[in-house]
Motif scaffolding. Structure first.
Motif, PDB file in Angstrom:
ATOM      1  N   SER A 107       0.814  -1.220   0.000  1.00 54.21           N
ATOM      2  CA  SER A 107       0.000   0.000   0.000  1.00 54.21           C
ATOM      3  C   SER A 107       0.845   1.267   0.000  1.00 54.21           C
ATOM      4  O   SER A 107       0.317   2.371  -0.126  1.00 54.21           O
ATOM      5  N   LYS A 133     -19.511  -8.900  -3.952  1.00 58.00           N
ATOM      6  CA  LYS A 133     -18.079  -8.800  -4.232  1.00 58.00           C
ATOM      7  C   LYS A 133     -17.819  -7.824  -5.370  1.00 58.00           C
ATOM      8  O   LYS A 133     -16.810  -7.099  -5.365  1.00 58.00           O
ATOM      9  N   LEU A 189     -15.486  -4.472  -5.063  1.00 61.48           N
ATOM     10  CA  LEU A 189     -14.373  -4.145  -5.962  1.00 61.48           C
ATOM     11  C   LEU A 189     -14.475  -2.703  -6.452  1.00 61.48           C
ATOM     12  O   LEU A 189     -13.467  -1.986  -6.523  1.00 61.48           O
ATOM     13  N   TYR A 208     -13.529  -0.402  -3.560  1.00 66.24           N
ATOM     14  CA  TYR A 208     -12.080  -0.329  -3.365  1.00 66.24           C
ATOM     15  C   TYR A 208     -11.466   0.701  -4.318  1.00 66.24           C
ATOM     16  O   TYR A 208     -10.583   1.478  -3.941  1.00 66.24           O
ATOM     17  N   GLN A 209     -11.938   0.697  -5.553  1.00 68.42           N
ATOM     18  CA  GLN A 209     -11.417   1.642  -6.543  1.00 68.42           C
ATOM     19  C   GLN A 209     -11.808   3.071  -6.202  1.00 68.42           C
ATOM     20  O   GLN A 209     -10.983   3.990  -6.266  1.00 68.42           O
ATOM     21  N   ALA A 247      -5.829  -0.007  -1.822  1.00 71.93           N
ATOM     22  CA  ALA A 247      -4.915  -0.824  -2.614  1.00 71.93           C
ATOM     23  C   ALA A 247      -5.075  -2.307  -2.277  1.00 71.93           C
ATOM     24  O   ALA A 247      -5.562  -2.677  -1.207  1.00 71.93           O
ATOM     25  N   LYS A 248      -4.669  -3.162  -3.211  1.00 69.47           N
ATOM     26  CA  LYS A 248      -4.706  -4.600  -2.983  1.00 69.47           C
ATOM     27  C   LYS A 248      -3.782  -4.954  -1.827  1.00 69.47           C
ATOM     28  O   LYS A 248      -2.778  -4.303  -1.593  1.00 69.47           O
ATOM     29  N   GLY A 249      -4.146  -6.019  -1.117  1.00 69.61           N
ATOM     30  CA  GLY A 249      -3.343  -6.439   0.018  1.00 69.61           C
ATOM     31  C   GLY A 249      -4.224  -7.040   1.093  1.00 69.61           C
ATOM     32  O   GLY A 249      -5.442  -7.180   0.926  1.00 69.61           O
ATOM     33  N   ARG A 307      -8.312  -5.972   3.244  1.00 72.04           N
ATOM     34  CA  ARG A 307      -8.820  -4.914   2.362  1.00 72.04           C
ATOM     35  C   ARG A 307     -10.191  -4.425   2.807  1.00 72.04           C
ATOM     36  O   ARG A 307     -10.466  -3.216   2.761  1.00 72.04           O
TER      37      ARG A 307
END
Length: 235
Positions: free
Chosen positions: A38, A156, A160, A163-164, A169-171, A174
């Motif tokens: 991140s 889900k 997604l 998150y954007q 960030a991915k990890g 989350r």
């Protein structure tokens, strides 16, 4: 240590802050290298000018820089402050108390526009909040789907997109990072756990030794839209 320093919480490594600029990032050339995904390659600078030390976010990451939970652009530091570069946390020390001045105001953050369904997902995600600062565990996609009577795959997909929109960030963790970001921006107010009632003074239950009460997790209860309603503009 007498000189100002930061301590990386994950490793315990202590890094003295030299006069001038100390760079922080994931790149090999950063003075303070943080391997967390991140963290951007060049994330922020910690600047020491005379008796003053401040952190400056460089605006090159999607996760930003926080001091004591507040998203900041530039912040005058004091001993004990916790700086979060993305998900990586560092603690500041060695700054004399009388050298600390008034801190800068937290930088503003644009709240993304959410659809009605995204707002509902966000509210349900945060329903397990125990305090205004942290979560024991956010709701799972399956639990959110059961509440909304939709498929887990649909939830889900919404997550997604969230998150954007929020720059998560991915990890690991989350969903937890998204939930904390939502609360930090003031979009929802977490449900507070009920306070157990005390027995009336003078009652037989109030006298004598009382059994120890072990902490128990707050049960997942159906969300009350009136209790936890997202304060967002729905598209």
């Amino acid at each position: 240590m007498e000189t100002p320093y930061i301590r990386i919480e994950d490793t315990g490594r202590v890094i003295p802050l030299r006069h001038g600029v100390t760079t922080v990032g994931r790149a090999v050339g950063a003075d303070v290298r943080l391997a967390d995904p991140s963290v951007s390659a060049l994330h922020a600078e910690i600047v020491r000018r005379g008796p003053f030390v401040y952190v400056s976010d460089l605006g090159l990451s999607r996760t930003g820089t926080r001091v004591n939970g507040y998203l900041v652009g530039r912040w005058l530091l004091s001993s004990g402050d916790v700086i979060a570069f993305g998900a990586a946390r560092c603690r500041v020390g060695g700054i004399p108390a009388d050298d600390s001045g008034a801190t800068a105001e937290p930088a503003g953050r644009t709240v993304p526009e959410l659809t009605r369904r995204e707002a509902e997902v966000v509210a349900l995600l945060c329903r397990r909040g125990q305090t205004a600062d942290a979560f024991v565990a956010p709701a799972t996609a399956r639990e959110i789907a059961a509440e909304l009577v939709v498929t887990e795959a649909a939830v889900k997909g919404h997550l997604l997109r969230l998150y954007q929109k929020f720059g998560i960030a991915k990890g690991p963790d989350r969903r937890l990072r998204l939930a904390n970001e939502v609360v930090a921006l003031g979009l929802v107010q977490p449900v507070q756990p009920p306070v157990p009632a005390l027995p009336p003074a003078g009652s037989q239950h109030a006298s004598g030794p009382q059994p120890a009460i072990s902490p128990r997790p707050v049960p997942a209860t159906p969300l009350s839209r009136r209790t936890l309603e997202p304060a967002v503009a729905c598209g």
